[in-house]
Design a protein around this motif. Structure first.
Motif, PDB file in Angstrom:
ATOM      1  N   ILE A 196      39.963 -38.119 -12.196  1.00 54.89           N
ATOM      2  CA  ILE A 196      39.876 -39.037 -11.056  1.00 54.89           C
ATOM      3  C   ILE A 196      39.575 -38.205  -9.815  1.00 54.89           C
ATOM      4  O   ILE A 196      40.368 -37.347  -9.424  1.00 54.89           O
ATOM      5  CB  ILE A 196      41.175 -39.831 -10.857  1.00 54.89           C
ATOM      6  N   ALA A 197      38.415 -38.446  -9.211  1.00 49.31           N
ATOM      7  CA  ALA A 197      37.985 -37.700  -8.028  1.00 49.31           C
ATOM      8  C   ALA A 197      38.164 -38.559  -6.791  1.00 49.31           C
ATOM      9  O   ALA A 197      37.955 -39.776  -6.830  1.00 49.31           O
ATOM     10  CB  ALA A 197      36.525 -37.288  -8.173  1.00 49.31           C
ATOM     11  N   VAL A 198      38.522 -37.920  -5.672  1.00 51.26           N
ATOM     12  CA  VAL A 198      38.704 -38.661  -4.426  1.00 51.26           C
ATOM     13  C   VAL A 198      37.685 -38.250  -3.357  1.00 51.26           C
ATOM     14  O   VAL A 198      37.644 -38.847  -2.287  1.00 51.26           O
ATOM     15  CB  VAL A 198      40.139 -38.485  -3.880  1.00 51.26           C
ATOM     16  N   THR A 199      36.875 -37.227  -3.640  1.00 53.17           N
ATOM     17  CA  THR A 199      35.825 -36.804  -2.715  1.00 53.17           C
ATOM     18  C   THR A 199      34.534 -36.536  -3.490  1.00 53.17           C
ATOM     19  O   THR A 199      34.545 -36.410  -4.714  1.00 53.17           O
ATOM     20  CB  THR A 199      36.201 -35.512  -1.957  1.00 53.17           C
ATOM     21  N   ARG A 200      33.444 -36.409  -2.751  1.00 52.79           N
ATOM     22  CA  ARG A 200      32.146 -36.116  -3.348  1.00 52.79           C
ATOM     23  C   ARG A 200      32.164 -34.781  -4.081  1.00 52.79           C
ATOM     24  O   ARG A 200      31.729 -34.688  -5.238  1.00 52.79           O
ATOM     25  CB  ARG A 200      31.079 -36.106  -2.264  1.00 52.79           C
ATOM     26  N   ASP A 201      32.694 -33.746  -3.429  1.00 56.29           N
ATOM     27  CA  ASP A 201      32.712 -32.421  -4.042  1.00 56.29           C
ATOM     28  C   ASP A 201      33.564 -32.399  -5.307  1.00 56.29           C
ATOM     29  O   ASP A 201      33.196 -31.767  -6.309  1.00 56.29           O
ATOM     30  CB  ASP A 201      33.240 -31.390  -3.043  1.00 56.29           C
ATOM     31  N   GLU A 202      34.694 -33.085  -5.250  1.00 57.71           N
ATOM     32  CA  GLU A 202      35.569 -33.127  -6.417  1.00 57.71           C
ATOM     33  C   GLU A 202      34.894 -33.862  -7.575  1.00 57.71           C
ATOM     34  O   GLU A 202      35.012 -33.458  -8.736  1.00 57.71           O
ATOM     35  CB  GLU A 202      36.881 -33.801  -6.047  1.00 57.71           C
ATOM     36  N   ALA A 203      34.175 -34.929  -7.262  1.00 54.17           N
ATOM     37  CA  ALA A 203      33.476 -35.693  -8.299  1.00 54.17           C
ATOM     38  C   ALA A 203      32.418 -34.837  -8.981  1.00 54.17           C
ATOM     39  O   ALA A 203      32.301 -34.832 -10.213  1.00 54.17           O
ATOM     40  CB  ALA A 203      32.831 -36.931  -7.682  1.00 54.17           C
ATOM     41  N   ARG A 204      31.656 -34.106  -8.184  1.00 56.02           N
ATOM     42  CA  ARG A 204      30.617 -33.248  -8.741  1.00 56.02           C
ATOM     43  C   ARG A 204      31.223 -32.166  -9.632  1.00 56.02           C
ATOM     44  O   ARG A 204      30.727 -31.893 -10.726  1.00 56.02           O
ATOM     45  CB  ARG A 204      29.795 -32.623  -7.616  1.00 56.02           C
ATOM     46  N   ALA A 205      32.320 -31.567  -9.165  1.00 52.18           N
ATOM     47  CA  ALA A 205      32.961 -30.502  -9.937  1.00 52.18           C
ATOM     48  C   ALA A 205      33.526 -31.032 -11.254  1.00 52.18           C
ATOM     49  O   ALA A 205      33.373 -30.395 -12.313  1.00 52.18           O
ATOM     50  CB  ALA A 205      34.075 -29.857  -9.106  1.00 52.18           C
ATOM     51  N   LEU A 206      34.155 -32.191 -11.213  1.00 52.03           N
ATOM     52  CA  LEU A 206      34.724 -32.775 -12.436  1.00 52.03           C
ATOM     53  C   LEU A 206      33.627 -33.124 -13.435  1.00 52.03           C
ATOM     54  O   LEU A 206      33.780 -32.909 -14.642  1.00 52.03           O
ATOM     55  CB  LEU A 206      35.544 -34.021 -12.099  1.00 52.03           C
ATOM     56  N   ALA A 207      32.529 -33.657 -12.934  1.00 47.28           N
ATOM     57  CA  ALA A 207      31.427 -34.033 -13.820  1.00 47.28           C
ATOM     58  C   ALA A 207      30.798 -32.810 -14.472  1.00 47.28           C
ATOM     59  O   ALA A 207      30.395 -32.853 -15.641  1.00 47.28           O
ATOM     60  CB  ALA A 207      30.372 -34.820 -13.043  1.00 47.28           C
ATOM     61  N   GLN A 208      30.725 -31.723 -13.723  1.00 47.20           N
ATOM     62  CA  GLN A 208      30.134 -30.503 -14.264  1.00 47.20           C
ATOM     63  C   GLN A 208      31.040 -29.842 -15.292  1.00 47.20           C
ATOM     64  O   GLN A 208      30.565 -29.293 -16.285  1.00 47.20           O
ATOM     65  CB  GLN A 208      29.836 -29.524 -13.133  1.00 47.20           C
ATOM     66  N   SER A 209      32.349 -29.930 -15.082  1.00 44.20           N
ATOM     67  CA  SER A 209      33.285 -29.267 -15.991  1.00 44.20           C
ATOM     68  C   SER A 209      33.556 -30.065 -17.256  1.00 44.20           C
ATOM     69  O   SER A 209      33.870 -29.512 -18.304  1.00 44.20           O
ATOM     70  CB  SER A 209      34.611 -28.986 -15.275  1.00 44.20           C
ATOM     71  N   ASP A 210      33.432 -31.390 -17.168  1.00 42.27           N
ATOM     72  CA  ASP A 210      33.711 -32.247 -18.323  1.00 42.27           C
ATOM     73  C   ASP A 210      32.803 -33.459 -18.236  1.00 42.27           C
ATOM     74  O   ASP A 210      33.135 -34.458 -17.601  1.00 42.27           O
ATOM     75  CB  ASP A 210      35.184 -32.667 -18.324  1.00 42.27           C
ATOM     76  N   ARG A 211      31.636 -33.360 -18.853  1.00 43.63           N
ATOM     77  CA  ARG A 211      30.606 -34.381 -18.689  1.00 43.63           C
ATOM     78  C   ARG A 211      31.072 -35.751 -19.209  1.00 43.63           C
ATOM     79  O   ARG A 211      31.441 -35.886 -20.378  1.00 43.63           O
ATOM     80  CB  ARG A 211      29.334 -33.968 -19.427  1.00 43.63           C
ATOM     81  N   PRO A 212      31.054 -36.781 -18.340  1.00 45.31           N
ATOM     82  CA  PRO A 212      31.482 -38.120 -18.767  1.00 45.31           C
ATOM     83  C   PRO A 212      30.353 -38.911 -19.412  1.00 45.31           C
ATOM     84  O   PRO A 212      29.177 -38.576 -19.264  1.00 45.31           O
ATOM     85  CB  PRO A 212      31.897 -38.762 -17.442  1.00 45.31           C
ATOM     86  N   GLY A 213      30.730 -39.974 -20.113  1.00 50.33           N
ATOM     87  CA  GLY A 213      29.745 -40.890 -20.681  1.00 50.33           C
ATOM     88  C   GLY A 213      29.582 -42.137 -19.835  1.00 50.33           C
ATOM     89  O   GLY A 213      28.746 -42.999 -20.119  1.00 50.33           O
ATOM     90  N   LEU A 214      30.390 -42.246 -18.766  1.00 49.74           N
ATOM     91  CA  LEU A 214      30.337 -43.384 -17.850  1.00 49.74           C
ATOM     92  C   LEU A 214      31.019 -42.964 -16.554  1.00 49.74           C
ATOM     93  O   LEU A 214      31.999 -42.216 -16.571  1.00 49.74           O
ATOM     94  CB  LEU A 214      31.058 -44.601 -18.439  1.00 49.74           C
ATOM     95  N   VAL A 215      30.495 -43.451 -15.422  1.00 48.57           N
ATOM     96  CA  VAL A 215      31.090 -43.169 -14.116  1.00 48.57           C
ATOM     97  C   VAL A 215      31.396 -44.492 -13.416  1.00 48.57           C
ATOM     98  O   VAL A 215      30.540 -45.375 -13.341  1.00 48.57           O
ATOM     99  CB  VAL A 215      30.153 -42.324 -13.228  1.00 48.57           C
ATOM    100  N   LEU A 216      32.625 -44.602 -12.913  1.00 47.19           N
ATOM    101  CA  LEU A 216      33.019 -45.731 -12.073  1.00 47.19           C
ATOM    102  C   LEU A 216      33.260 -45.181 -10.672  1.00 47.19           C
ATOM    103  O   LEU A 216      34.139 -44.332 -10.485  1.00 47.19           O
ATOM    104  CB  LEU A 216      34.292 -46.396 -12.602  1.00 47.19           C
ATOM    105  N   ALA A 217      32.507 -45.636  -9.680  1.00 45.85           N
ATOM    106  CA  ALA A 217      32.536 -44.993  -8.360  1.00 45.85           C
ATOM    107  C   ALA A 217      32.740 -45.976  -7.217  1.00 45.85           C
ATOM    108  O   ALA A 217      32.045 -46.994  -7.122  1.00 45.85           O
ATOM    109  CB  ALA A 217      31.226 -44.226  -8.129  1.00 45.85           C
TER     110      ALA A 217
END
Length: 265
Positions: free
Chosen positions: A171-192
């Protein structure tokens, strides 16, 4: 008040519905455009025995049922390939069941109103919704990234996602955190969400992610009409805050069903 003034407030929501139904900004907008052209060509035929929103959706469904609409080709080959795959998968679930679910869960119509729109009885609508939900239960599980800065809403979304059998990558609360989480553990769906904790944009966060890899995206906002103006590229899947659990469930099902990138442009 003119017919144009009556239907104008409902157009953003019809566009949202059309995109969710077709899984494509291009295709959804093509059907909406055809419906508006039909209204302009024969305004006397517009249903006046019901409210303007119901009448607008009724005209749209007449166009949808005929499927006599010119669809503009997608801009790149990958998107076209995904469109073809999505069309191949349409046989996996009855089109009417998807319409019934989206009309009731996402658009908030009653079973009676949904029945009017798809020429079915309220009992039939209930059965169609149950059929669509059963198909959702058989859907392949995926891993979901949530981009949401409000803790209560984030927990609610997480609960819905887990209840559907999906996993949470973070669960990301900022743009940078979202990008980092996606890069470290690629999701199959994003809810934003759109507005994030540090003033950054969920839209920008999603664009960052889509710049790395393709993934279905659902946006969550209290003001969907601000994103559905027709003046710029827009998302395909939108959920309105405050949302119902059934709305989130239906949107997730459609996004995964089409397995297409809800990107801009």
């Amino acid at each position: 008040m003119s017919l144009a003034s009556d239907i104008a407030p409902h157009l953003p929501y019809l566009r949202r519905y059309a995109r969710a139904l077709t899984g494509s900004q291009t295709n959804g907008d093509s059907f909406v455009r055809a419906a508006l052209e039909a209204i302009v060509a024969a305004p006397a035929d517009f249903p006046r025995d019901v409210d303007a929103r119901l009448g607008l959706y009724k005209v749209f469904h007449a166009i949808w049922s005929s499927a006599n609409v010119d669809i503009a080709p997608e801009s790149d080959g990958a998107a076209h390939d995904m469109e073809r795959v999505a069309q191949d998968r349409l046989a996996a679930i009855t089109p009417l069941s998807r319409q019934a679910l989206l009309l009731t869960a996402m658009e908030g119509f009653t079973n009676e109103d949904a029945g009017y729109l798809i020429d079915a009885t309220p009992t039939d609508v209930a059965s169609l919704v149950a059929e669509a939900l059963a198909e959702i239960d058989r859907q392949t599980a995926t891993r979901v990234l949530i981009i949401e800065d409000e803790p209560i809403i984030a927990m609610d979304i997480e609960s819905i996602v887990r209840d559907l059998g999906h996993e949470i990558t973070g669960i990301a609360v900022t743009r940078d955190e979202a990008r980092a989480l996606a890069q470290s553990d690629r999701p199959g769906l994003v809810l934003a969400d759109i507005q994030l904790a540090d003033g950054s944009s969920g839209i920008d966060a999603v664009q960052d992610i889509l710049g790395e890899f393709s993934v279905p995206v659902i946006f969550i906002t209290a003001f969907p009409e601000r994103l559905l103006t027709g003046s710029r590229p827009e998302p395909t899947f939108l959920i309105t805050k405050p949302f119902q659990r059934s709305t989130v469930k239906a949107a997730i099902a459609q996004a995964l069903f089409f397995n297409s990138t809800a990107s801009f442009g």
